[in-house]
Design a protein around this motif. Structure first.
Motif, PDB file in Angstrom:
ATOM      1  N   ILE A  93       8.092 -10.286   3.441  1.00  0.00           N
ATOM      2  CA  ILE A  93       7.541  -9.144   2.696  1.00  0.00           C
ATOM      3  C   ILE A  93       6.018  -9.181   2.730  1.00  0.00           C
ATOM      4  CG2 ILE A  93       7.335  -8.119   0.396  1.00  0.00           C
ATOM      5  CD1 ILE A  93      10.249  -9.015  -0.096  1.00  0.00           C
ATOM      6  N   SER A  96       4.533  -7.821   5.901  1.00  0.00           N
ATOM      7  CA  SER A  96       4.754  -6.416   6.207  1.00  0.00           C
ATOM      8  C   SER A  96       3.458  -5.611   6.112  1.00  0.00           C
ATOM      9  CB  SER A  96       5.785  -5.813   5.246  1.00  0.00           C
ATOM     10  OG  SER A  96       5.230  -5.691   3.944  1.00  0.00           O
ATOM     11  N   GLU A  97       3.404  -4.533   6.866  1.00  0.00           N
ATOM     12  CA  GLU A  97       2.219  -3.675   6.864  1.00  0.00           C
ATOM     13  C   GLU A  97       1.972  -3.077   5.483  1.00  0.00           C
ATOM     14  OE1 GLU A  97       0.505   0.342   9.144  1.00  0.00           O
ATOM     15  OE2 GLU A  97       2.422  -0.553   9.732  1.00  0.00           O
ATOM     16  N   THR A  98       3.051  -2.735   4.776  1.00  0.00           N
ATOM     17  CA  THR A  98       2.906  -2.147   3.440  1.00  0.00           C
ATOM     18  C   THR A  98       2.245  -3.123   2.483  1.00  0.00           C
ATOM     19  OG1 THR A  98       4.862  -0.757   3.760  1.00  0.00           O
ATOM     20  CG2 THR A  98       4.141  -1.130   1.494  1.00  0.00           C
TER      21      THR A  98
END
Length: 308
Positions: free
Chosen positions: A166, A169-171
């Motif tokens: 997580i 991740s890009e987010t």
């Protein structure tokens, strides 16, 4: 050329803070009285509007984009305020639009919204971690083997690697840099702005006696069907959204355009909401006489926190 990052960002527009200020000694810079609700016994010192209502790196990524959006509203505020002071806020529909946008702007550009945003992201991250472990354990194990060369045997190790995924991740990277917040706050402003334009008109209210003060989370959703007023509910559940714009004027979003006055008891209720909804400070005119009121409400709030 890309605009430079702006570190000191005003969450309370200086054009509003100046409404609560008065000239300093011998015509020096204008000053208002900040009151620290965390430390109500502290001696409060007068400050200029530039020194109040600001946060460092509130929008930490591409702040110039957000500042341009805020500026599209704030540059039109002086003319609208002049109409309010003249008693003619509804003579020009453009004034109504900018004053309503000003309320929405301060609702979104706030410590409160950043807290809601942060909590929402953290909640989603926890749910995503649980979902990955529960529904896709074998896929996570294969990814761990690919990245580390290790077989993950137990649930604890699986959970730790899921957290790592997580974070990669890009987010999550956009969350960490502040890019996601800048996008979120701009989108939320446009969303609430459209909602307010469709749902609400504008009330311009003056006190029959007393004065308004303004907090550092100044645009607050309220319900007025109970006393004391409840506040900080979702926009869809609120009776109104209120914003003080000077010691003698307050904006409220409502079902129709109204120019009216309110009794001292309601002024006190609205000032109490400003104090309780603040992040840390409220601001008042130096001669308002509201310091004693703010101190009493701040003490009460501290006592209630201790008891709970």
């Amino acid at each position: 050329m890309k605009a430079a990052h702006i570190s000191k960002q005003h969450l309370v527009s200086q054009v509003l803070l100046r409404q609560f200020a008065m000239p300093g000694p011998k015509g020096s810079c204008w000053q208002l009285l900040p009151f620290d609700v965390w430390n109500p016994e502290r001696r409060q010192k007068l400050k200029g509007p530039r020194a109040c209502g600001a946060a460092k790196d509130f929008v930490p990524f591409d702040s110039a984009s957000a500042e341009d959006l805020w500026g599209s509203v704030e540059t039109r505020v002086p003319a609208a305020l002049a109409a309010v002071h003249a008693g003619t806020p509804f003579a020009d529909p453009r004034h109504v639009e900018v004053l309503r946008d000003l309320v929405v702007l301060h609702y979104v550009r706030s410590h409160r919204y950043r807290g809601v945003y942060t909590n929402a992201f953290e909640t989603v991250s926890v749910k995503l971690r649980s979902k990955l472990i529960r529904q896709y354990p074998e896929q996570v194990r294969r990814e761990a083997l690919y990245q580390t060369g290790l077989h993950i045997p137990g649930s604890n190790s699986l959970g730790s690697f899921t957290e790592r995924l997580i974070k990669q991740s890009e987010t999550t990277q956009d969350f960490e840099t502040g890019k996601l917040f800048r996008t979120s706050i701009e989108n939320m402003f446009n969303k609430v702005r459209a909602m307010a334009a469709a749902k609400w008109h504008l009330e311009v209210l003056t006190p029959q006696s007393g004065q308004f003060l303004i907090g550092d989370n100044p645009a607050v959703t309220v319900r007025t069907d109970v006393t004391p007023f409840s506040y900080n509910m979702a926009v869809g559940d609120a009776h109104s959204m209120v914003l003080p714009i000077g010691p003698r004027h307050l904006l409220a979003l409502g079902p129709k355009n109204v120019l009216g006055s309110i009794p001292r008891a309601v002024v006190d209720e609205l000032n109490t909401v400003q104090i309780l909804a603040s992040d840390r400070y409220v601001y008042m005119h130096p001669r308002s006489g509201l310091e004693k009121f703010a101190r009493a409400k701040s003490r009460q709030q501290q006592a209630e926190r201790v008891n709970h």
